[in-house]
Design an enzyme around this catalytic site. Structure first.
Site, mmCIF file in Angstrom:
data_model
loop_
_atom_site.group_PDB
_atom_site.id
_atom_site.type_symbol
_atom_site.label_atom_id
_atom_site.label_comp_id
_atom_site.label_asym_id
_atom_site.label_seq_id
_atom_site.Cartn_x
_atom_site.Cartn_y
_atom_site.Cartn_z
ATOM 1 N N GLY A 1 0.621 -1.023 -0.083
ATOM 2 C CA GLY A 1 -0.125 -0.274 0.186
ATOM 3 C C GLY A 1 1.286 1.510 -0.171
ATOM 4 O O GLY A 1 1.976 1.167 -0.437
ATOM 5 N N ALA B 1 -6.985 -0.960 5.405
ATOM 6 C CA ALA B 1 -8.592 -0.351 5.465
ATOM 7 C C ALA B 1 -9.149 -0.835 5.192
ATOM 8 O O ALA B 1 -8.399 -1.511 3.623
ATOM 9 C CB ALA B 1 -7.651 1.103 5.936
ATOM 10 N N THR C 1 -7.287 7.640 11.501
ATOM 11 C CA THR C 1 -7.173 9.024 10.252
ATOM 12 C C THR C 1 -7.448 9.526 11.321
ATOM 13 O O THR C 1 -8.355 9.718 12.196
ATOM 14 C CB THR C 1 -8.592 8.352 9.469
ATOM 15 O OG1 THR C 1 -8.818 8.816 8.698
ATOM 16 C CG2 THR C 1 -9.497 8.167 10.678
ATOM 17 N N TYR D 1 -16.918 5.004 7.842
ATOM 18 C CA TYR D 1 -15.453 5.259 7.159
ATOM 19 C C TYR D 1 -14.772 5.660 9.131
ATOM 20 O O TYR D 1 -14.468 4.279 9.620
ATOM 21 C CB TYR D 1 -14.269 5.906 6.472
ATOM 22 C CG TYR D 1 -13.552 6.043 6.214
ATOM 23 C CD1 TYR D 1 -13.104 4.841 6.595
ATOM 24 C CD2 TYR D 1 -12.854 7.523 6.357
ATOM 25 C CE1 TYR D 1 -11.042 4.506 6.533
ATOM 26 C CE2 TYR D 1 -11.115 7.023 6.504
ATOM 27 C CZ TYR D 1 -10.802 5.843 7.165
ATOM 28 O OH TYR D 1 -9.164 6.462 6.902
#
Ligand SMILES: NC(=O)c1ccc[n+]([C@@H]2O[C@H](COP(=O)([O-])OP(=O)(O)OC[C@H]3O[C@@H](n4cnc5c(N)ncnc54)[C@H](OP(=O)(O)O)[C@@H]3O)[C@@H](O)[C@H]2O)c1
Length: 280
Positions: free
Chosen positions: A10, A58, A99, A123
């Site tokens: 990622g 994620a 986040t 989210y």
């Protein structure tokens, strides 16, 4: 240090692999590990027996999370519970990447680690649930990052990021409109990865850390700075968004700061380094 990195191909995972390359490293892609599958995840982890697991995995396409909440909670919350329980049973330190979207944006000044989250969308809620579940093991770091840009691009966004999109627009468009009322903390994944390494190397106390480049800006200001740094001749106009974009609520303000770590370099400096790495 024996480090297992989940989501190693990622955007952030790729730079974590670079930063930990002299360690005893186990980089695992989604093809090699599925964190929602407890027993297979447990077998893989217990085969390597790392000292540290860094979980970047994620389900984080924000509109998709809204459409598929079960998947969002399965990956972002239950997957983290699986890792936390395996870590606790094996005395492994868990690093969970979270986040800025755990905040609602109402504060209008940078959020620090003591501020109370209040996520606005599926989210953010699923990631905050992941934070609580990461705490099931005592040896945990919850690292909140934001608005990432890194050379490998974000897999959940088709391999792109905001800078790559603007670089493409510089080649293909004469004018664009960019949101000017959403404020963020642009963050270079290589800088974030180095700070995560420092937190582990120095044995910082377990808990929550905000890891972003210093400063904040609107997406409009970010775009203008990208075009200035590359000397692009493109007209940039301001666009105003509502809190709800395409049916999904987002925080209009989500800049982060830290009360616990020394500030990282300013995002404009980080952008310069990133563009150099992209050979632009
Ligand atoms: N990108 C941003 O601007 C941003 C902002 C704030 C926070 N974050 C957080 O930062 C983290 C990393 O972001 P990123 O930009 O590096 O994302 P990314 O490029 O999409 O990387 C995520 C990695 O996790 C893997 N993965 C996804 N689901 C998995 C699962 N169930 N089991 C195992 N591996 C799985 C992905 O593999 P596949 O692609 O093959 O599925 C990919 O390798 C995420 O936790 C995200 O919530 C990102």
């Amino acid at each position: 240090m024996k480090v297992l990195i989940i989501g190693s191909n990622g955007q952030l995972g790729n730079d974590l692999v670079r930063v930990f390359d002299r360690d005893d490293l186990y980089p695992l892609t989604h093809q090699e590990i599925e964190i929602t599958d407890f027993s297979r995840t447990k077998n893989i982890i217990e085969k390597f027996m790392p000292e540290v697991i860094i979980n970047t995995a994620a389900f984080h396409n924000v509109p998709e999370c809204e459409k598929k909440p079960e998947r969002a909670f399965l990956v972002n919350s239950i997957g983290v519970k699986n890792l936390a329980d395996i870590c606790r049973a094996n005395n492994i330190t868990l690093v969970y990447i979270s986040t800025d979207y755990v905040f609602d944006g109402k504060k209008n000044s940078p959020y620090n680690e003591d501020d109370t989250p209040n996520p606005l969308n599926v989210y953010g809620i699923s990631k905050l649930a992941g934070e609580f579940l990461a705490k099931r093991t005592e040896k945990h770091y919850i690292i909140r990052v934001a608005s990432l840009f890194g050379v490998s691009g974000c897999r959940a966004k088709g391999g792109g990021n905001f800078v790559k999109t603007m670089l493409n627009f510089a080649k293909t468009k004469e004018s664009i409109q960019v949101t000017s009322n959403i404020i963020c903390s642009p963050t270079y994944t290589l800088d974030a990865a180095k700070k995560i390494r420092e937190i582990l190397d120095e044995g910082f106390p377990y808990g929550i850390y905000h890891v972003t480049n210093s400063g904040s800006c609107s997406w409009y200001e970010f775009a203008v700075e990208i075009f200035n740094q590359i000397g692009a001749n493109i007209k940039v106009e301001r666009r105003i968004e509502n809190e709800e974009i395409a049916g999904v609520k987002r925080p209009l303000y989500s800049a982060l700061t830290s009360k616990k770590i020394k500030p990282l370099r300013h995002w404009k400096e980080a952008l310069k380094a990133y563009l150099k790495e992209e050979k632009i």
